[in-house]
Design an enzyme around this catalytic site. Sequence first.
Site, PDB file in Angstrom:
ATOM      1  N   ASP A 297     -12.843   7.024   3.797  1.00 61.26           N
ATOM      2  CA  ASP A 297     -11.330   6.701   4.474  1.00 61.26           C
ATOM      3  C   ASP A 297     -10.679   5.566   4.168  1.00 61.26           C
ATOM      4  OD1 ASP A 297      -9.772   7.567   5.923  1.00 61.26           O
ATOM      5  OD2 ASP A 297     -10.316   7.595   7.615  1.00 61.26           O
TER       6      ASP A 297
ATOM      7  N   GLU B 266      -9.888   3.643   2.085  1.00 69.55           N
ATOM      8  CA  GLU B 266      -8.849   4.230   0.476  1.00 69.55           C
ATOM      9  C   GLU B 266      -7.976   2.671   0.260  1.00 69.55           C
ATOM     10  OE1 GLU B 266      -7.915   5.439   3.397  1.00 69.55           O
ATOM     11  OE2 GLU B 266      -5.772   4.850   2.972  1.00 69.55           O
TER      12      GLU B 266
ATOM     13  N   LYS C 145       0.814  -1.306  -0.061  1.00 66.51           N
ATOM     14  CA  LYS C 145       0.010   0.212  -0.207  1.00 66.51           C
ATOM     15  C   LYS C 145       0.927   1.215   0.361  1.00 66.51           C
ATOM     16  CE  LYS C 145      -3.470   2.538   2.956  1.00 66.51           C
ATOM     17  NZ  LYS C 145      -4.654   2.211   3.861  1.00 66.51           N
TER      18      LYS C 145
ATOM     19  N   LYS D 278     -11.137  12.572   8.336  1.00 68.97           N
ATOM     20  CA  LYS D 278      -9.960  12.119   9.961  1.00 68.97           C
ATOM     21  C   LYS D 278     -10.181  12.835  10.921  1.00 68.97           C
ATOM     22  CE  LYS D 278      -6.899   8.328   8.096  1.00 68.97           C
ATOM     23  NZ  LYS D 278      -7.471   7.034   9.071  1.00 68.97           N
TER      24      LYS D 278
ATOM     25  N   ARG E 186      -7.958  -0.724   0.110  1.00 79.48           N
ATOM     26  CA  ARG E 186      -8.006  -1.242  -0.069  1.00 79.48           C
ATOM     27  C   ARG E 186      -8.973  -1.321  -1.349  1.00 79.48           C
ATOM     28  NH1 ARG E 186     -13.317  -2.598   3.852  1.00 79.48           N
ATOM     29  NH2 ARG E 186     -11.323  -1.430   6.065  1.00 79.48           N
TER      30      ARG E 186
END
Length: 508
Positions: free
Chosen positions: A349, A351, A267, A279, A353
């Site tokens: 959020d 993101e 990632k 967030k 995956r």
Amino acid sequence: VKFTVKAQGPAKVASQAVIVSVFEGMDPLEGGASRVDAALSGTLVERLKGEAFEGKRRQVAVLDARGALPCPRIAVFGLGKKEEFHPGRFREGVAGTVRALRDRGVSEAALSLDPGALPAGPEAIARAAAEGALLGLYRFDLYREKDDQSKKELKSLVFLEESRKGKALAEKGLEAGKTVAEAVLFARDLVNMPANEMTPGLLARRAADMAKGRPLKVTVLDRAALKKMNMNALLAVSKGSDEPPKLILAEYRGGGRKTKPVVLVGKGVTFDSGGISLKPAERMHEMKGDMAGGAAVLAALRAAADLGLPLNVSAVVPAAENLPGGRATRPGDVVRSLRGKSIEIINTDAEGRLLLADALAYAERLDPEAVIDVATLTGACVVALGPEVAGLFGNDGGLVEKIRKASDETGEPVWELPLYREYGERLKSDTADLKNTGGREGGAVTAALFLENFVGKVPWAHLDIAGPAFSTKDRPDIPKGGTGFSVRLLVELLRSWTEGPAKSGGGR
Ligand code: BES
Ligand code: MN
Ligand code: ZN
């Protein structure tokens, strides 16, 4: 720090400090410590006890040699109980000791590689020592004016190994340890760099720079190429940012021309604000480390190339910045991923995956023997396992076992969590094939299940490193900040790839 190996004993060597190690209880003293004790006329244990030192792991004592040795200082570190010994204890001990010496202004030291009679020989000990020294001395001071503290530097560390055969083995172990540790430091630097500099573009450039002079090939797909390929899940993450996304592919061909590669996917979110699902501010700055998985797989490839490992390995890093903005992805938006499955983005959020979905589908096109992804994926994994242990998921028992063995060897802890397929229900969307969140409960599991939808029929494993990628406290071989977690594990996994069942009992 510069390393050398010398055929000398710790009582004879001249340096600013000599370092020896002892087992808990110190009864009897062995190896290098017994030699130093003889030079001190048998007073070493008494003097250590006077410092409340017992030889427990993580204990370090620095004594004045009072003219009994060529070195003015004697540093002693504890290895813990002898029956629990493994090279990881030596790595940790060396890390803590060299840091303590540096902070006292010592710029050169000599280290005895002889803790006493053990199954681990000079090669394993030297390797652990080189790793410990480099990992423990690491500082990220790219952005700081040199102050008195950062001017202190341990410039030279001499490994003491008296036998000639031992010296050759120590030199070999030292080289291997240095190679792997330098890869870990490469990953730490990438993670610690602030997101205004460490953009997807810079990450791609750093990968290309790293490949120079190494048998590695780096290819970078830019936004236009990603559009053409339909990597819309990756593109969706980057939409709110002015920083264009990249897909970084790095390839190492150390194996046969026809053998399938092991593909590592990492990632590469260079900053995760959450996007429109913003967030809270409190710990948002830590999200500059949301590309730690990408950094780890690039670092592992670097070490594989430097070690000349006899296999083919590729790294795939989907890189993007997750920001809110006028063009950002909205909650409720639907995208069609590279694999063809549509995804309803409930929470921007979640993101990681999304971009991993496209990267995993891309990985499958490389005809892999196995796929392993590494990602700072969920806060839920940190809740489940705490900040130091990574979550391990996999669809193949053999691969999961191999990863567990590698983790045992390197002391980077992982714990298996279930791909409990019943929870797949939670990812059903009213409008698309899948939605990108499965609710708060079991969040690490539903995230892994989401990823599994984008993996083909290959052995696959997923490491959720959201906890251990970043450390908020100083440990001997893991200073605060980006840790480089999983680099050593991945290198050990690749090293052991072609072996039978690995031997257990290693680094913890
Ligand atoms: N990068 C975060 C996960 C994370 C959290 C990493 C803490 C390191 C420390 C990830 O992109 C994220 O935001 N996950 C969400 C998922 C949720 C919206 C389903 C989370 O864990 O809250
Ligand atoms: Mn996120
Ligand atoms: Zn994230």
